[in-house]
Design a protein around this motif. Structure first.
Motif, PDB file in Angstrom:
ATOM      1  N   ASP A 135       0.829  -1.211   0.000  1.00  0.00           N
ATOM      2  CA  ASP A 135       0.000   0.000   0.000  1.00  0.00           C
ATOM      3  C   ASP A 135       0.862   1.259   0.000  1.00  0.00           C
ATOM      4  OD1 ASP A 135      -2.370  -1.433  -0.033  1.00  0.00           O
ATOM      5  OD2 ASP A 135      -2.582  -1.430   2.154  1.00  0.00           O
ATOM      6  N   GLU A 136       1.922   1.255   0.800  1.00  0.00           N
ATOM      7  CA  GLU A 136       2.821   2.410   0.842  1.00  0.00           C
ATOM      8  C   GLU A 136       3.590   2.555  -0.468  1.00  0.00           C
ATOM      9  OE1 GLU A 136       2.920   4.715   3.209  1.00  0.00           O
ATOM     10  OE2 GLU A 136       1.270   3.625   4.178  1.00  0.00           O
ATOM     11  N   HIS A 137       3.899   1.421  -1.087  1.00  0.00           N
ATOM     12  CA  HIS A 137       4.582   1.443  -2.382  1.00  0.00           C
ATOM     13  C   HIS A 137       3.697   2.114  -3.426  1.00  0.00           C
ATOM     14  CE1 HIS A 137       6.566  -0.084  -6.059  1.00  0.00           C
ATOM     15  NE2 HIS A 137       7.633  -0.283  -5.300  1.00  0.00           N
ATOM     16  N   LYS A 138       2.403   1.821  -3.376  1.00  0.00           N
ATOM     17  CA  LYS A 138       1.468   2.440  -4.322  1.00  0.00           C
ATOM     18  C   LYS A 138       1.395   3.948  -4.105  1.00  0.00           C
ATOM     19  CE  LYS A 138      -1.416  -1.707  -4.710  1.00  0.00           C
ATOM     20  NZ  LYS A 138      -2.677  -2.353  -4.258  1.00  0.00           N
ATOM     21  N   LYS A 139       1.408   4.373  -2.853  1.00  0.00           N
ATOM     22  CA  LYS A 139       1.384   5.809  -2.563  1.00  0.00           C
ATOM     23  C   LYS A 139       2.660   6.483  -3.076  1.00  0.00           C
ATOM     24  CE  LYS A 139      -1.181   5.260   1.797  1.00  0.00           C
ATOM     25  NZ  LYS A 139      -1.072   5.417   3.280  1.00  0.00           N
ATOM     26  N   LEU A 140       3.764   5.786  -2.936  1.00  0.00           N
ATOM     27  CA  LEU A 140       5.063   6.353  -3.288  1.00  0.00           C
ATOM     28  C   LEU A 140       5.319   6.375  -4.786  1.00  0.00           C
ATOM     29  CD1 LEU A 140       7.893   7.385  -2.491  1.00  0.00           C
ATOM     30  CD2 LEU A 140       8.561   4.999  -2.121  1.00  0.00           C
ATOM     31  N   THR A 141       4.848   5.331  -5.490  1.00  0.00           N
ATOM     32  CA  THR A 141       5.224   5.161  -6.899  1.00  0.00           C
ATOM     33  C   THR A 141       4.057   5.103  -7.866  1.00  0.00           C
ATOM     34  OG1 THR A 141       5.147   2.738  -6.930  1.00  0.00           O
ATOM     35  CG2 THR A 141       7.164   3.755  -6.082  1.00  0.00           C
ATOM     36  N   ALA A 142       2.838   4.956  -7.331  1.00  0.00           N
ATOM     37  CA  ALA A 142       1.619   4.757  -8.140  1.00  0.00           C
ATOM     38  C   ALA A 142       1.536   3.340  -8.702  1.00  0.00           C
ATOM     39  CB  ALA A 142       1.511   5.790  -9.267  1.00  0.00           C
ATOM     40  N   HIS A 143       2.342   2.411  -8.153  1.00  0.00           N
ATOM     41  CA  HIS A 143       2.326   1.018  -8.594  1.00  0.00           C
ATOM     42  C   HIS A 143       2.470   0.080  -7.400  1.00  0.00           C
ATOM     43  CE1 HIS A 143       2.656   1.452 -13.032  1.00  0.00           C
ATOM     44  NE2 HIS A 143       3.204   2.617 -12.705  1.00  0.00           N
ATOM     45  N   SER A 144       1.965  -1.136  -7.560  1.00  0.00           N
ATOM     46  CA  SER A 144       2.177  -2.195  -6.584  1.00  0.00           C
ATOM     47  C   SER A 144       3.642  -2.628  -6.609  1.00  0.00           C
ATOM     48  CB  SER A 144       1.268  -3.382  -6.913  1.00  0.00           C
ATOM     49  OG  SER A 144       1.638  -4.525  -6.175  1.00  0.00           O
ATOM     50  N   ASN A 145       4.109  -3.221  -5.515  1.00  0.00           N
ATOM     51  CA  ASN A 145       5.483  -3.742  -5.492  1.00  0.00           C
ATOM     52  C   ASN A 145       5.552  -5.224  -5.845  1.00  0.00           C
ATOM     53  OD1 ASN A 145       4.656  -5.149  -3.210  1.00  0.00           O
ATOM     54  ND2 ASN A 145       5.915  -3.988  -1.769  1.00  0.00           N
ATOM     55  N   LYS A 146       4.437  -5.806  -6.232  1.00  0.00           N
ATOM     56  CA  LYS A 146       4.405  -7.256  -6.490  1.00  0.00           C
ATOM     57  C   LYS A 146       5.381  -7.666  -7.588  1.00  0.00           C
ATOM     58  CE  LYS A 146      -0.221  -8.452  -4.764  1.00  0.00           C
ATOM     59  NZ  LYS A 146      -0.422  -7.221  -4.000  1.00  0.00           N
ATOM     60  N   ALA A 147       5.416  -6.924  -8.688  1.00  0.00           N
ATOM     61  CA  ALA A 147       6.324  -7.258  -9.786  1.00  0.00           C
ATOM     62  C   ALA A 147       7.782  -7.134  -9.344  1.00  0.00           C
ATOM     63  CB  ALA A 147       6.066  -6.359 -10.988  1.00  0.00           C
ATOM     64  N   VAL A 148       8.065  -6.154  -8.501  1.00  0.00           N
ATOM     65  CA  VAL A 148       9.429  -5.935  -8.009  1.00  0.00           C
ATOM     66  C   VAL A 148       9.899  -7.148  -7.205  1.00  0.00           C
ATOM     67  CG1 VAL A 148      10.914  -4.448  -6.624  1.00  0.00           C
ATOM     68  CG2 VAL A 148       8.972  -3.457  -7.881  1.00  0.00           C
ATOM     69  N   LEU A 149       9.060  -7.601  -6.295  1.00  0.00           N
ATOM     70  CA  LEU A 149       9.430  -8.729  -5.441  1.00  0.00           C
ATOM     71  C   LEU A 149       9.455 -10.034  -6.226  1.00  0.00           C
ATOM     72  CD1 LEU A 149       7.461  -7.776  -2.195  1.00  0.00           C
ATOM     73  CD2 LEU A 149       9.796  -7.169  -2.882  1.00  0.00           C
ATOM     74  N   GLU A 150       8.593 -10.149  -7.225  1.00  0.00           N
ATOM     75  CA  GLU A 150       8.631 -11.330  -8.099  1.00  0.00           C
ATOM     76  C   GLU A 150       9.930 -11.357  -8.904  1.00  0.00           C
ATOM     77  OE1 GLU A 150       5.183 -11.515 -10.547  1.00  0.00           O
ATOM     78  OE2 GLU A 150       3.817 -11.955  -8.881  1.00  0.00           O
ATOM     79  N   TYR A 151      10.400 -10.194  -9.315  1.00  0.00           N
ATOM     80  CA  TYR A 151      11.653 -10.135 -10.062  1.00  0.00           C
ATOM     81  C   TYR A 151      12.824 -10.553  -9.182  1.00  0.00           C
ATOM     82  CZ  TYR A 151      15.156  -8.396 -13.376  1.00  0.00           C
ATOM     83  OH  TYR A 151      16.207  -8.298 -14.261  1.00  0.00           O
ATOM     84  N   LEU A 152      12.817 -10.121  -7.932  1.00  0.00           N
ATOM     85  CA  LEU A 152      13.859 -10.543  -6.999  1.00  0.00           C
ATOM     86  C   LEU A 152      13.857 -12.060  -6.853  1.00  0.00           C
ATOM     87  CD1 LEU A 152      16.069 -10.069  -4.910  1.00  0.00           C
ATOM     88  CD2 LEU A 152      14.276  -9.540  -3.230  1.00  0.00           C
ATOM     89  N   ASP A 153      12.690 -12.638  -6.750  1.00  0.00           N
ATOM     90  CA  ASP A 153      12.569 -14.090  -6.638  1.00  0.00           C
ATOM     91  C   ASP A 153      13.082 -14.776  -7.901  1.00  0.00           C
ATOM     92  OD1 ASP A 153      11.418 -16.234  -4.806  1.00  0.00           O
ATOM     93  OD2 ASP A 153      10.414 -16.721  -6.692  1.00  0.00           O
ATOM     94  N   TYR A 154      12.749 -14.214  -9.039  1.00  0.00           N
ATOM     95  CA  TYR A 154      13.227 -14.750 -10.313  1.00  0.00           C
ATOM     96  C   TYR A 154      14.751 -14.710 -10.386  1.00  0.00           C
ATOM     97  CZ  TYR A 154      14.465 -14.665 -15.289  1.00  0.00           C
ATOM     98  OH  TYR A 154      15.062 -14.904 -16.506  1.00  0.00           O
ATOM     99  N   LEU A 155      15.340 -13.583 -10.001  1.00  0.00           N
ATOM    100  CA  LEU A 155      16.800 -13.439 -10.045  1.00  0.00           C
ATOM    101  C   LEU A 155      17.480 -14.438  -9.119  1.00  0.00           C
ATOM    102  CD1 LEU A 155      16.991  -9.538 -10.035  1.00  0.00           C
ATOM    103  CD2 LEU A 155      17.527 -11.045 -11.961  1.00  0.00           C
ATOM    104  N   ALA A 156      16.850 -14.698  -7.978  1.00  0.00           N
ATOM    105  CA  ALA A 156      17.401 -15.691  -7.054  1.00  0.00           C
ATOM    106  C   ALA A 156      17.395 -17.067  -7.704  1.00  0.00           C
ATOM    107  CB  ALA A 156      16.598 -15.705  -5.760  1.00  0.00           C
ATOM    108  N   GLY A 157      16.314 -17.372  -8.418  1.00  0.00           N
ATOM    109  CA  GLY A 157      16.238 -18.653  -9.107  1.00  0.00           C
ATOM    110  C   GLY A 157      17.306 -18.813 -10.171  1.00  0.00           C
ATOM    111  N   LYS A 158      17.726 -17.702 -10.739  1.00  0.00           N
ATOM    112  CA  LYS A 158      18.789 -17.699 -11.756  1.00  0.00           C
ATOM    113  C   LYS A 158      20.176 -17.556 -11.130  1.00  0.00           C
ATOM    114  CE  LYS A 158      16.589 -17.876 -15.726  1.00  0.00           C
ATOM    115  NZ  LYS A 158      16.886 -18.883 -16.781  1.00  0.00           N
ATOM    116  N   ASN A 159      20.206 -17.330  -9.820  1.00  0.00           N
ATOM    117  CA  ASN A 159      21.449 -17.107  -9.082  1.00  0.00           C
ATOM    118  C   ASN A 159      22.247 -15.932  -9.650  1.00  0.00           C
ATOM    119  OD1 ASN A 159      23.079 -17.767  -6.874  1.00  0.00           O
ATOM    120  ND2 ASN A 159      24.491 -18.928  -8.149  1.00  0.00           N
ATOM    121  N   ILE A 160      21.531 -14.894 -10.030  1.00  0.00           N
ATOM    122  CA  ILE A 160      22.175 -13.682 -10.530  1.00  0.00           C
ATOM    123  C   ILE A 160      22.475 -12.761  -9.346  1.00  0.00           C
ATOM    124  CG2 ILE A 160      21.836 -11.587 -11.924  1.00  0.00           C
ATOM    125  CD1 ILE A 160      20.183 -13.271 -13.830  1.00  0.00           C
ATOM    126  N   PRO A 161      23.700 -12.282  -9.221  1.00  0.00           N
ATOM    127  CA  PRO A 161      24.038 -11.388  -8.110  1.00  0.00           C
ATOM    128  C   PRO A 161      23.168 -10.143  -8.096  1.00  0.00           C
ATOM    129  CG  PRO A 161      26.025 -12.161  -9.211  1.00  0.00           C
ATOM    130  CD  PRO A 161      24.872 -12.588 -10.065  1.00  0.00           C
TER     131      PRO A 161
END
Length: 245
Positions: A135-161
């Motif tokens: 909710d605070e992310h939406k106030k700050l950026t006008a977007h949800s943070n779901k895609a951001v956190l999903e990308y972090l999870d994806y990068l972990a799966g790829k073992n990208i620093p």
């Protein structure tokens, strides 16, 4: 193929390891209240460049960049993923370290194949987590943070620093409860190699004035170096506690 570029910094020292050529891409879907590059939001202005032209700029200073590389930032480079991938692929062919500075906001598992191709030529991702609370992310950026956190999870799966970036802002992110939540959340990812907490500053006010845009945080005081150190310590301690469980 060309990319629409805002500008190039030839001696970047804070956008990844070593001294780097920093390429500022045009275009960003987010409207962060503290954004210091509002002139990169839309695709107007700027200029078109090929990957070869950018790499020619790199070659001019290659001796300076021997311990660095190229960083794509913006704006949001993932808005021009096809060109970004081509630039990084051609850079890797020349043995150049590649770093993506992104909010991850456009990540989608529906585009996994495209992200997989990019990941093959991306050495490091600097992921800017604006706010851990959705909710605070939406106030700050006008977007949800779901895609951001999903990308972090994806990068972990790829073992990208990954280097995590977070901006300390009074009344928004400088809140121990949110900082602890962030620390506990990112503790699960072992591919995170660094945490940069940056103090909010209002130096972009003039840009907003020139662009005739209201500066949203006009009444928000700048954060100090000590504020940023405190925020980083809270995050790190929460990470340690979470990992010790």
């Amino acid at each position: 193929m060309t990319g629409h570029i805002h500008s190039i910094e030839t001696f970047g020292t804070v956008d990844g390891p070593g001294i780097r050529l920093v390429v500022f891409f045009k275009g960003c879907p987010m409207r962060c209240l503290y954004c210091h590059n509002p002139d990169t939001w839309n695709m107007s202005g700027g200029h078109d460049m090929t990957a070869e032209e950018i790499l020619d700029e790199y070659e001019k200073g290659r001796s300076f960049y021997k311990n660095g590389g190229i960083t794509a930032t913006g704006g949001e480079p993932l808005m021009q993923m096809e060109f970004l991938t081509e630039l990084f692929r051609k850079a890797k062919d020349k043995g150049i370290h590649t770093c993506l500075d992104t909010s991850g906001i456009v990540f989608s598992r529906d585009k996994k194949e495209e992200f997989d191709i990019l990941s093959e030529v991306c050495d490091l991702v600097m992921l800017d987590i604006k706010h851990i609370d959705d909710d605070e992310h939406k106030k700050l950026t006008a977007h949800s943070n779901k895609a951001v956190l999903e990308y972090l999870d994806y990068l972990a799966g790829k073992n990208i620093p990954v280097w995590i970036r977070h901006v300390a802002v009074h009344g928004i992110t400088l809140n121990d409860m949110y900082l602890e939540r962030l620390g506990r959340y990112i503790a699960q990812y072992r591919n995170i190699q660094a945490l940069d907490v940056l103090p909010y500053h209002s130096m972009a006010k003039n840009k907003y004035s020139e662009l005739k845009i209201v500066y949203p945080l006009a009444d928000t005081p700048d954060a100090s170096k000590e504020d940023a150190i405190h925020a980083r310590n809270v995050i790190i301690n929460a990470m340690k506690e979470e990992r010790s469980r």
